[in-house]
Structures are given as structure tokens and as C-alpha cells.
Design an enzyme around this catalytic site. Structure first.
Site, short mmCIF file in Angstrom:
data_model
loop_
_atom_site.label_atom_id
_atom_site.label_comp_id
_atom_site.label_asym_id
_atom_site.label_seq_id
_atom_site.Cartn_x
_atom_site.Cartn_y
_atom_site.Cartn_z
CG ASP A 24 5.94 5.18 18.42
OD1 ASP A 24 5.05 5.53 19.22
OD2 ASP A 24 6.28 5.85 17.44
CE LYS A 54 -1.66 6.52 0.19
NZ LYS A 54 -0.22 6.26 0.31
CB ALA A 72 8.68 15.80 -7.45
N GLY A 73 9.08 12.83 -5.28
CA GLY A 73 8.87 11.38 -5.26
C GLY A 73 7.41 11.09 -4.91
CD GLU A 111 12.91 15.54 -7.68
OE1 GLU A 111 12.19 15.22 -6.71
OE2 GLU A 111 14.04 15.04 -7.89
CG HIS A 163 -19.65 -3.39 -20.75
ND1 HIS A 163 -18.68 -2.66 -21.39
CD2 HIS A 163 -20.80 -2.70 -20.91
CE1 HIS A 163 -19.22 -1.57 -21.93
NE2 HIS A 163 -20.51 -1.58 -21.64
C1 LIG Z 1 3.84 9.18 4.05
C2 LIG Z 1 4.09 7.75 3.71
C3 LIG Z 1 3.20 7.09 2.86
C4 LIG Z 1 3.41 5.77 2.54
N1 LIG Z 1 2.50 5.15 1.71
C5 LIG Z 1 2.68 3.84 1.39
C6 LIG Z 1 1.73 3.16 0.59
O1 LIG Z 1 0.72 3.72 0.15
N2 LIG Z 1 1.94 1.86 0.31
C7 LIG Z 1 3.04 1.19 0.79
O2 LIG Z 1 3.20 0.01 0.50
N3 LIG Z 1 3.95 1.80 1.57
C8 LIG Z 1 3.79 3.11 1.88
N4 LIG Z 1 4.70 3.73 2.71
C9 LIG Z 1 5.86 2.94 3.17
C10 LIG Z 1 5.47 2.04 4.34
O3 LIG Z 1 4.98 2.84 5.37
C11 LIG Z 1 6.66 1.22 4.78
O4 LIG Z 1 7.17 0.51 3.68
C12 LIG Z 1 6.26 0.23 5.85
O5 LIG Z 1 5.77 0.89 6.98
C13 LIG Z 1 7.46 -0.64 6.24
O6 LIG Z 1 7.08 -1.54 7.23
P1 LIG Z 1 8.14 -2.08 8.31
O7 LIG Z 1 7.39 -3.10 9.07
O8 LIG Z 1 9.35 -2.48 7.60
O9 LIG Z 1 8.52 -0.84 9.19
P2 LIG Z 1 7.70 0.32 10.02
O10 LIG Z 1 6.32 0.35 9.52
O11 LIG Z 1 8.53 1.48 9.84
O12 LIG Z 1 7.69 -0.25 11.45
C14 LIG Z 1 8.85 -0.36 12.20
C15 LIG Z 1 8.47 -0.37 13.66
O13 LIG Z 1 9.60 -0.78 14.40
C16 LIG Z 1 9.62 -0.05 15.62
N5 LIG Z 1 11.01 -0.14 16.14
C17 LIG Z 1 12.13 0.35 15.56
N6 LIG Z 1 13.20 -0.01 16.29
C18 LIG Z 1 12.75 -0.76 17.32
C19 LIG Z 1 13.38 -1.44 18.40
N7 LIG Z 1 14.69 -1.48 18.51
N8 LIG Z 1 12.61 -2.08 19.29
C20 LIG Z 1 11.25 -2.07 19.19
N9 LIG Z 1 10.62 -1.46 18.18
C21 LIG Z 1 11.36 -0.82 17.25
C22 LIG Z 1 9.14 1.31 15.22
O14 LIG Z 1 8.63 2.01 16.33
C23 LIG Z 1 8.09 0.99 14.19
O15 LIG Z 1 6.80 0.90 14.76
C24 LIG Z 1 4.51 5.07 3.06
C25 LIG Z 1 5.40 5.71 3.93
C26 LIG Z 1 5.20 7.03 4.26
C27 LIG Z 1 6.15 7.70 5.16
C1 LIG Z 2 -30.76 -0.18 -17.77
C2 LIG Z 2 -29.84 -1.28 -18.19
C3 LIG Z 2 -28.61 -1.41 -17.59
C4 LIG Z 2 -27.73 -2.41 -17.97
N1 LIG Z 2 -26.52 -2.48 -17.36
C5 LIG Z 2 -25.64 -3.44 -17.73
C6 LIG Z 2 -24.36 -3.52 -17.14
O1 LIG Z 2 -23.98 -2.72 -16.28
N2 LIG Z 2 -23.51 -4.49 -17.55
C7 LIG Z 2 -23.89 -5.40 -18.50
O2 LIG Z 2 -23.08 -6.26 -18.84
N3 LIG Z 2 -25.10 -5.35 -19.09
C8 LIG Z 2 -25.96 -4.40 -18.72
N4 LIG Z 2 -27.19 -4.33 -19.33
C9 LIG Z 2 -27.53 -5.35 -20.35
C10 LIG Z 2 -26.89 -5.01 -21.70
O3 LIG Z 2 -27.35 -3.76 -22.13
C11 LIG Z 2 -27.20 -6.08 -22.72
O4 LIG Z 2 -26.80 -7.34 -22.23
C12 LIG Z 2 -26.46 -5.81 -24.02
O5 LIG Z 2 -26.83 -4.59 -24.58
C13 LIG Z 2 -26.73 -6.94 -25.02
O6 LIG Z 2 -26.04 -6.68 -26.20
P1 LIG Z 2 -26.58 -7.23 -27.59
O7 LIG Z 2 -25.54 -6.89 -28.57
O8 LIG Z 2 -26.98 -8.63 -27.45
O9 LIG Z 2 -27.94 -6.43 -27.87
P2 LIG Z 2 -28.35 -4.91 -27.83
O10 LIG Z 2 -27.38 -4.07 -27.11
O11 LIG Z 2 -29.76 -4.88 -27.35
O12 LIG Z 2 -28.28 -4.47 -29.35
C14 LIG Z 2 -29.16 -5.01 -30.30
C15 LIG Z 2 -29.21 -4.09 -31.48
O13 LIG Z 2 -29.82 -4.73 -32.56
C16 LIG Z 2 -30.62 -3.81 -33.27
N5 LIG Z 2 -31.59 -4.60 -34.04
C17 LIG Z 2 -32.57 -5.40 -33.57
N6 LIG Z 2 -33.18 -6.02 -34.59
C18 LIG Z 2 -32.57 -5.61 -35.72
C19 LIG Z 2 -32.75 -5.91 -37.10
N7 LIG Z 2 -33.63 -6.83 -37.50
N8 LIG Z 2 -31.96 -5.29 -38.00
C20 LIG Z 2 -31.02 -4.38 -37.60
N9 LIG Z 2 -30.82 -4.07 -36.32
C21 LIG Z 2 -31.59 -4.69 -35.39
C22 LIG Z 2 -31.19 -2.93 -32.19
O14 LIG Z 2 -31.59 -1.67 -32.71
C23 LIG Z 2 -30.01 -2.83 -31.23
O15 LIG Z 2 -29.22 -1.70 -31.51
C24 LIG Z 2 -28.10 -3.32 -18.98
C25 LIG Z 2 -29.33 -3.21 -19.61
C26 LIG Z 2 -30.20 -2.20 -19.24
C27 LIG Z 2 -31.52 -2.09 -19.93
#
Ligand SMILES: Cc1cc2nc3c(=O)[nH]c(=O)nc-3n(C[C@H](O)[C@H](O)[C@H](O)COP(=O)(O)OP(=O)(O)OC[C@H]3O[C@@H](n4cnc5c(N)ncnc54)[C@H](O)[C@@H]3O)c2cc1C
Ligand SMILES: Cc1cc2nc3c(=O)[nH]c(=O)nc-3n(C[C@H](O)[C@H](O)[C@H](O)COP(=O)(O)OP(=O)(O)OC[C@H]3O[C@@H](n4cnc5c(N)ncnc54)[C@H](O)[C@@H]3O)c2cc1C
Lengths: 86, 472, 472
Positions: C41, C56, C187-188, C209, C450
Site C-alpha cells: 500500500d 498529531k 475512550a482509549g 466507553e 531554568h
Molecule cells: C490513529 C492512530 C494513532 C496512532 N498514534 C500513535 C502514536 O502517536 N505513537 C505510536 O507510537 N503509535 C501510534 N499508533 C500506532 C502505530 O501506528 C503502530 O504501532 C505502527 O504503525 C506499527 O507499525 P508496524 O510497522 O508494525 O505496522 P504498520 O504501520 O501497520 O505497517 C504495516 C504495513 O504492512 C503492509 N502489509 C500488510 N500485509 C502485507 C503483505 N502481506 N505484503 C506487503 N505489505 C503488507 C501494510 O500495507 C502496512 O503498510 C497510532 C495508530 C493509529 C491508528
Molecule cells: C531579562 C533576563 C532574562 C533572563 N533569563 C534567564 C533564563 O531564561 N534562564 C536563566 O537561567 N537565567 C536567566 N537570566 C539570568 C538570571 O536571572 C540570573 O542568573 C539569576 O537571577 C541569578 O540568581 P542570583 O540568585 O544569583 O541573583 P538574583 O536573582 O539577581 O538575586 C539577587 C537578590 O539579592 C538581593 N540583594 C542584593 N544585595 C543585597 C543585600 N546586600 N542584602 C539583601 N539583599 C540583597 C537583590 O535584591 C536580589 O533580589 C535572565 C536575566 C535577565 C535579566
């Protein structure tokens, strides 16, 4: 700018690194001798043989300081250990 | 101690209630320390009040309008009207909800909350000046103090923030109406996020940047994806120009820039956002009283336990240096609190992720290819274009990619760069991978849900091993 | 062999070009096998043509309209018009782009593509009947065959699909206009995804179900979040009722249901979607010729290399049983291809994630709390409500949670359940965590960006250890 510090030195999960700190083991020592990822048992084994661990508690800070030095320097050590594993 | 003054004592004193400070305080209290948090302004700091949260709220609100406007190809026809005052009110509601949340989390953890500005008296005492006139001050003695005073926006000479024309990000996030013409100085992440918001809300946005591309520090192919999209939104970029001067005009302001040949260009605008970086806040602390030195960038130097030169004093977050990111501040706050409580904590994280919430998003963690080379690795990379990802097409997205970096020998994951939809969420898996010491095969050997963007992560790892199924 | 017939040979024969089959074929060819893919197929199978992708696509397109309509609280006022024909055209474009992509990926990998239906002649030969009249057939001998024939929707007695009133999901995904009243039987996850789409597109949706809640198999507190949101969308649920009969009326159809007390209820509708589960497709294969047995559910039994009772024949994907998910099919396709190429491959994945793209999304991986108990663990759980996550509030979402399950002793991650925005992407990190043998501390010890929803994953892991900062 979020200029991110680059570390990536030891292939050991956070829980294993924490254990190493608790036992006073410098994990980079294990990294040099281990193959691949460092496990909890690697750290425990090292703790038993490592003279480092006998200085316990107080050495934590030295360990930490030593680690920090390493982390700031590029990882010549891990690289050579990687080569040594081949 | 001043006569007539009451000195109270606390085991852990936290100065500043941003992400670094409030996390330190809550964790300290959870660990059983008698903990006091002093904040002079608003709980949640820059992040919740003037940074991460309000910016992301405006980004998503403007996206709803923008996405609907752009959905004709999907069979959806809409001409959304934006009520900026309403959007601001909603955003402020989000902020209030979260800052109240932080306050109540602190209280529930048993943190003593003190409003005021803390200044060091010596390495065991601060004086807290309460805000407002005649509110007085009090002395607080501490066993350990964690400084978390954050950062503030840097200024450009002759562009002092005036609350009217020349705005820091904080003021841009509080605008009650959309400026007709917005000039943005600085194409870093804050400048780019806000340019995108205002362009989507209908402003005519012009960006001037001294360097030669957007998002300095990011790789060219990443910056290019965001720049292209921004240009499609109508944002006008002018690289290699520095803001030099400005004056008021009848309609608003006129800003002059100069390039390296001293050529002057003029831009008319209603408002000018200056977003050229941030610098640590330490002048609120009277550091001179304890002779605590900052470095040439104004940063308080710390060791891997976030301890300063003083055994009893820690510094975390923006005041302790780059990367100035909220999650780095939180992680340091946690380490410092644990260390203060006597745990053998260390900031030994292998990688700190970073995200930029532009359109599309960027997220990175660990090393780039060239950083890996510089660190002595022989890097191998794998890349998956977003346009080959089924989920991306179902959300009408095509631009961007996921890239992973590993060492060629052992295939340990060293870093990742993502530009594309939900990049900020996708990076989480790769962050965990780096911390766990994952190999490419571990990621490629993990089943990823179909159809999701995370399959592009899976595919990039497979590609690095020469085993991609969905790319050539 | 029939006289006059040409038998060609192939090392690896793949039957069916869905996710299971095409991945197996591409990987087989990459591993150096002379590979032939027979599809009767459309390339991409159910998933790309009638399943994952079109569903998906409609979900995200209807979301754009719905989100804009619901954004007044965010200051965005829109009254989007939906052109269903346009939406369908866009969705079909996405499908075409991806199915062509699959075809060209196969070709580029060197897979021989044959159109037709393959039937077994013996355990080393199939006959391929080409589609259409007088197209003839050919014999194909193989060293290894991988059966990937997928599944088809189950039917309800007296509710035969008629292409007009009683529709399988495939037909519902191809509607050119939004039915005024839609009745959904089941409801699988498929019933719930499509009910949500059509409710958002303006249909009056009624769901019946047999069981007593939506999404059987999911935990109550997860189903409740989705049911509540669906009810807010105006979807009317009727539990404990079975579809019994239907007839045409002047305006459409009338469907009768019965409950366990034999009470009959009648529903008027324009269309009726029947989504009560799927069953394996094997009747296209003439399995009787090789005496390959299916089990009581029609599934072809396989071992951990996806090998059937015949050494030379593998089965992967839906035809090889639950979970009937595309990513499980792909992972099995990969294992079978590697095994056919002589690699010591095995389907030894620790966990297969699953997502439901309702509003909000659901995603799960590994064990639930009660599954962990049943498996002999002493489970500990940690939960973070979405309403306490800053990023969620910035995208105007409040409902849902992230839950992690670990064993109390060693704190190894055993499973996770998420209901909330982007759940389908957030689950990726937890899937990697399970495969890597991560502990709660490893997730809690990884810095999460974080502000992101992934911080809720971090927080749930911390909560399970009694160390949450952002929840009580
Ligand atoms: C709606 C739905 C959602 C799913 N979502 C997920 C998911 O998110 N994650 C997940 O892991 N699994 C999901 N599955 C399950 C997944 O699709 C199956 O586990 C997977 O397709 C199995 O793979 P397979 O290779 O064993 O068989 P299939 O994918 O079924 O392939 C078998 C193939 O063999 C062919 N065939 C059969 N007999 C013969 C023959 N005699 N000669 C030549 N060709 C032949 C068929 O035409 C078919 O193409 C979902 C299934 C469905 C129905
Ligand atoms: C816009 C932006 C985005 C960011 N995004 C990320 C991210 O996604 N992921 C990530 O890992 N990091 C990110 N960071 C960095 C992160 O915020 C810092 O690494 C983290 O906050 C450091 O933690 P800390 O405890 O060392 O200090 P801080 O979080 O800066 O805390 C220090 C504290 O000490 C207090 N303080 C200072 N002096 C004194 C004192 N003498 N007495 C009492 N209190 C005092 C201050 O008031 C403050 O509250 C980002 C930073 C910014 C600015």
C-alpha cells in the site's frame, strides 16, 4: 553571555561522585585505572586500597581542591587514560 | 556592636533571595540549620521578578498571537489583537504567584525572613538596614553566610538608564504598550529574546551589535538559524556598530552608532533597550569591612564548595561569576548549604546546560566540537536536521538541528547543541547523559517515543556512530 | 515453483513498510545484507499514513486555533476561523513529505523496493502479488524474512465500517469537514486524541466507553487530569455503555448503547468513530502455507531476537503484539535486522515509553507504583505538581504532575508517569535514566535548565528523596 563552563571529565554518575567524596576517594585516580564508566563498587574497592581514604574527613577539602584544579585544567589526564584503555 | 542594638544570631545567613539565595536557605533549613534569609527587594530576585520568568511569559504570550497569525498554511485564519496592558497584567500575575510561592516555601521550611539590606561588619556579623525611612537596622551574627546578591545590567557610556527612553531589560519587560520603534543595543541572549517578543507584538525592531553576528559565543550554524528567523520577523540587524550617543527628538529619540571606521549611523526610535551583559552586585555588601576581594570582573572568587577566601562565607549565583544562569545559581546554592551543614558537597557537575528562548530555541550542554578538540579529545559528531523529524513537521517546524559531540575512542557523550522547537526541554536528556557518563550507544539504544522531537536526539547519537536510519 | 515464474533471491526480505518494516530494511541494508522490502500500500504504514503523523498534525493545527481562542487572559484576543479542507491539505502535505522521505531513505540505503502483497510459499519463499489487475506475481526466495504487517482497527458487532457513517480512525483523520455531532465509541488513546481534536475544531463530541473511565490502563489520577480538561472542552462522557446498534435518520445516524442493566440510551450524531483497539494483520500472509501459528490474540509469537517458530522468519511491530506502538516496532525492526545479519542483538530494553497526545499530554515509562509493588519492590515515589513549575505558568498551564517511581533501598529509577504539557518530550530523560540504571540522586544531581518543564522531573526525583526545594 551564557558562556558555559566545560567540565566533562569523569564518566561517573552524580551518586558515585558523591560516594567518592564521602569516602575521601579522588575519583580521577579511579578514572585513570578503570575501563569505562566508574561504578559504586569501583569507588568502594578504591576506598579500601587507597591510602587517601585513611586520612578521611579532613582530606575532603583537599580532595575537593584537587578536583577543582583538575576541572579547571584541560583534561589531559582523562585523555591519556582513554588512550591507555585501548 | 553598637550600643542599643540587638544582635541576634543565626547558624546560616543567606544574603539575597534570588534563585541562588532562596534555594540555599530552604536547603539549609531542611538540613536542620537555623537559617535566616535577608532580601532587600523581592523574593525570587532578578530571575522571578525581572528576568527568566517575565521574559518567558511575554515570549509565550506573544507566541500565541504570532502562531495564530502565521497558521494560514495549516488552515487556521486569525487576526489576533493584543492588549498589551492585559498581557502585562497576566505576566505580573504569573510573577506574583511564583514570588509568593518562594516566600511560602521559605516559611514552610522554617527559614527566618528578614527584609532589608545586609552589610558585612566582620566575618561573623552583618548589619541589616531595613528599607524605608526610620526603619532602623539590626545586627545579625552568623556561623556561615552565603552571599547571593546577584547581578545588574551593564551600562554603555552616555546611555544611563532613565526609565523613559534608555531601558534595561527590567523596564522593557514592564512596558504598558508596545513601542512603535524599538532600538536594541546588544544581540546577546537577552537582546535577542526581547527583540523577538516585541517584533511579534508588532514593534519595528532594529538591533545594533558591536560584534559581527547575533548570540556571540554560540556556534555560527546555530546563530544563523535564529538570525534568519528573526530577519523573517522583520528585525533589522546592524553588526559592527557601537552605540555612541543619543538625543531626544520630537517623536522620541535618535541614537548614533559608530563602526570601526568611525562611520556614524543614526537610528530613530521610541525606546532603546540596552542589553550588553550583566555584572555582579557587591557594593551593597560593604565587603571592605571584611576585606573580601573581588576579581577584575567584580566576581567574588570561590572554590568548588562555593567558599570564598573566608572559611565562614560562601558566594553563589551571578555574584560568583559565569555562567550567570538561574539554574547554576540554584545548584551552587544547594552545594553551599550542604557544605555549611558539614556535608562533603562539591560543585562537581560535569556540565551546566544553557537555553535561549528565541524562535526557535537554542540549548546547549557540555562541549562543542571545537571545545572538545581544545580539551584534547578526538571528537566525533552526529547531527539530525529538524526537518527530517516527523514530530517537528506536525508542529509546522522545519529549521534547526540536534548535534551531539562524543570522543571517538570510547564514545562518551561530551556535549550537545540543539537549535529548534523545545530545545530547552530536549537538552535535559543529554544533560543527564553527560552526568551519567553515557556513551552514544546508550542514547541510541534507548527507545524514544514516536512521534517526538526527542527522536532527533536519538538519531543524532546514532548518526555519530554511522548508524542513522532517518538521515543520510 | 510455478512454471514460467521467475524466482529472484534476496538475503533479507521485509514484508510491510511501516515503522517496523522500513527500519528493519534500512538497517539490514546498512549491515550489508541484500535487502528487499515488499509493501502493498503506502510506505510508512499505518503510522505515517493513517496513524501517528496525521493525528498529531491535526492535534497541533487544532491547538493553534484553540490556544488563540483561549488566550484572552493573556491579553490576546482572536476568533480564528478553521478551513478544514485547508487543514487536511496541510496534514496530507506533511504525510506525503514523510512517506516520500521513507521511500528515499530506503532507496539510498540500497533496499530493493517491491510493490505488492507477499504471501508465504514455504519458509524460504514468498509469492508477491502485484497490485491491480493483470499485474501478475513473482516468487522471491529469502534467507531471512521479517514480517512487519502491522495491525488494523477492531470492529464492534453491527458497526461495520461503511466509509460514510461508521468510521475507523483512518477515515476520521481524512474528513473534509468538521462533523456537527460526533459520537466516539471507545475512550482509549486514539478515541481520546481524536475527540479532543474535533471538540477543538467545534464538533459536539460524545464519547461512550464500556469501562468506567477514560484511558483504561492508565492510573486514575492521570486519567482524571485528561478527563477534566476534555469535559471543559465540552466533551460528554458516558461510561459503562456498549455500542449496540445504529440506524440512519434524516439528519444522520442514531446509535443505541446498552449498559449492564440493559438500559438503552440513544445518541444522535452525524458520524460515529469506532476506536476500540487494534488487532494484528496476518491474513495477508498465507501463514497456513508454512504452518506458522498465531496466539489467541492473533499475534505472531516471537523470542527476544524477534524470531518466530521458524529460524528464518522474524516478526516485529504490531503483528508481534503489545505494546502496539511505532517506536516499539522500530526498535524490534532494528533487533531483527541485526539478528538476521548475525549480530548478537536482543530486545533487552528495560523500558518502552508511551505517550498520549491529549490535552494535556500523558507519557509513561517503566513501572507504576503498583507494578513495582507487584514486581516485589518496595517502591518510593516522588511527585511534582505542574502548577509549582515556573515554566508551566509562563505557558499558561497549571494541570498535571511528574511522578517518579524508584525502589526504596537503592533508589534505582523504576518508572515515571507524566501528565502535563510536553509530557511526550519530558519522558525521554527518564527513559534514558532507566536504561542507564540511574538512581534518584543522579537525576536530582543533574542541573536542569531554568525555566523549563524538565525542572519538574528534577524536582520529582528530589521529592522522592525527601529533598524537594520547590514543593512541600
Ligand atoms: C490513529 C492512530 C494513532 C496512532 N498514534 C500513535 C502514536 O502517536 N505513537 C505510536 O507510537 N503509535 C501510534 N499508533 C500506532 C502505530 O501506528 C503502530 O504501532 C505502527 O504503525 C506499527 O507499525 P508496524 O510497522 O508494525 O505496522 P504498520 O504501520 O501497520 O505497517 C504495516 C504495513 O504492512 C503492509 N502489509 C500488510 N500485509 C502485507 C503483505 N502481506 N505484503 C506487503 N505489505 C503488507 C501494510 O500495507 C502496512 O503498510 C497510532 C495508530 C493509529 C491508528
Ligand atoms: C531579562 C533576563 C532574562 C533572563 N533569563 C534567564 C533564563 O531564561 N534562564 C536563566 O537561567 N537565567 C536567566 N537570566 C539570568 C538570571 O536571572 C540570573 O542568573 C539569576 O537571577 C541569578 O540568581 P542570583 O540568585 O544569583 O541573583 P538574583 O536573582 O539577581 O538575586 C539577587 C537578590 O539579592 C538581593 N540583594 C542584593 N544585595 C543585597 C543585600 N546586600 N542584602 C539583601 N539583599 C540583597 C537583590 O535584591 C536580589 O533580589 C535572565 C536575566 C535577565 C535579566
Amino acid at each position: 553571555e551564557p558562556a558555559v563552563t566545560q567540565r566533562v571529565q569523569v564518566a561517573a554518575p552524580p551518586s558515585v561522585r558523591r560516594l567518592a567524596r564521602e569516602l575521601g576517594v579522588d575519583i580521577s585516580n579511579i578514572a585513570d585505572s578503570s575501563l569505562g564508566r566508574i561504578t559504586e563498587s569501583d569507588v568502594r574497592a578504591h576506598a579500601n586500597t587507597d591510602s587517601y581514604s585513611s586520612t578521611q574527613e579532613q582530606s575532603n577539602q583537599q580532595t575537593a581542591a584537587a578536583e577543582r584544579q583538575k576541572q579547571q585544567a584541560p583534561s589531559t589526564q582523562s585523555v591519556s587514560s582513554v588512550q591507555a584503555r585501548e | 556592636m553598637v550600643v542599643g542594638d540587638v544582635t541576634t544570631g543565626t547558624e546560616l545567613l543567606v544574603i539575597g533571595g534570588g534563585p541562588g539565595g532562596y534555594v540555599a536557605a530552604i536547603r539549609g533549613a531542611q538540613l536542620g540549620l537555623d537559617t535566616t534569609l535577608v532580601e532587600r527587594d523581592a523574593y525570587g530576585g532578578t530571575c522571578l521578578n525581572h528576568g527568566c520568568i517575565p521574559s518567558k511569559a511575554l515570549i509565550s504570550a506573544s507566541d500565541v498571537a504570532h502562531d495564530a497569525r502565521q497558521a494560514e498554511s495549516m488552515g487556521v485564519f486569525a487576526d489576533p489583537a493584543v492588549d498589551m496592558a492585559g498581557m502585562t497584567e497576566w505576566k505580573d500575575g504569573v510573577v506574583t504567584r511564583l514570588t509568593r510561592g518562594v516566600e511560602s516555601l521559605c516559611k514552610n521550611a522554617g527559614v527566618n525572613l528578614v527584609e532589608g539590606t545586609a552589610e558585612f561588619v566582620d566575618d561573623g556579623t552583618v548589619r541589616v538596614a531595613h528599607g524605608g525611612e526610620g526603619q532602623g537596622s539590626e545586627s545579625l551574627s552568623f556561623e556561615h553566610a552565603i552571599v547571593a546578591t546577584g547581578s545588574r545590567p551593564m551600562t554603555v557610556p552616555d546611555f544611563e538608564f532613565d526609565g523613559e527612553h534608555i531601558l534595561p531589560s527590567k523596564d522593557a519587560l514592564a512596558l504598558e504598550s508596545v513601542p512603535e520603534k524599538l532600538l536594541v543595543v546588544g544581540a546577546g541572549y537577552i537582546g535577542m529574546e526581547l527583540s523577538t517578543v516585541f517584533a511579534k507584538l508588532g514593534a519595528e525592531v532594529t538591533v545594533v551589535e558591536m560584534l559581527d553576528d547575533v548570540l556571540p559565543g554560540y556556534e555560527d550554524d546555530i546563530a544563523a538559524v535564529v538570525r534568519d528567523r528573526a530577519e523573517e520577523l522583520g528585525i533589522d540587524f546592524n553588526f559592527g556598530e557601537a552605540a555612541d550617543d543619543w538625543n531626544e527628538t520630537d517623536e522620541g529619540i535618535r541614537v548614533q552608532t559608530v563602526d570601526e571606521d568611525d562611520t556614524v549611523t543614526e537610528y530613530n526610535a521610541e525606546k532603546c533597550l540596552v542589553a550588553v551583559g550583566r555584572e555582579p552586585v557587591t557594593e551593597t555588601l560593604a565587603l571592605e569591612n571584611i576585606d573580601l576581594q573581588t576579581d577584575e570582573n567584580g566576581v567574588i572568587p570561590t572554590d568548588d564548595q562555593c567558599r570564598t577566601a573566608f572559611e565562614s562565607v560562601f558566594a553563589v549565583g551571578d555574584v560568583a561569576g559565569e555562567p550567570m544562569l538561574a539554574h547554576k545559581a540554584m545548584a551552587e546554592g544547594e552545594v553551599a548549604a550542604r557544605a555549611a551543614a558539614g556535608e562533603p558537597a562539591a560543585f562537581d557537575h560535569q556540565a551546566i546546560p544553557a537555553a535561549v528562548f528565541t524562535d526557535p530555541e537554542i540549548a546547549t550542554v557540555g562541549m562543542t566540537e571545537s571545545e572538545a578538540e581544545a580539551a584534547g579529545f578526538d571528537p566525533v559528531i552526529g547531527q539530525m536536521p529538524i526537518r527530517a523529524n516527523g514530530r517537528a513537521l506536525t508542529v509546522n517546524e522545519k529549521e534547526g538541528f540536534v548535534r551531539v559531540v562524543a570522543d571517538a575512542d570510547e564514545e562518551f557523550l561530551l556535549g550537545a547543541q540543539i537549535v529548534g522547537p523545545e530545545a530547552s526541554e530536549l537538552i535535559a536528556e543529554l544533560g543527564l547523559g553527560i552526568e551519567m557518563g553515557a556513551r552514544l550507544e546508550d542514547i541510541a539504544g534507548t527507545i524514544h517515543t514516536h512521534p517526538t522531537l526527542s527522536e532527533a536526539v536519538h538519531e543524532a547519537a546514532a548518526a555519530a556512530r554511522g548508524e542513522a536510519v532517518h538521515t543520510r
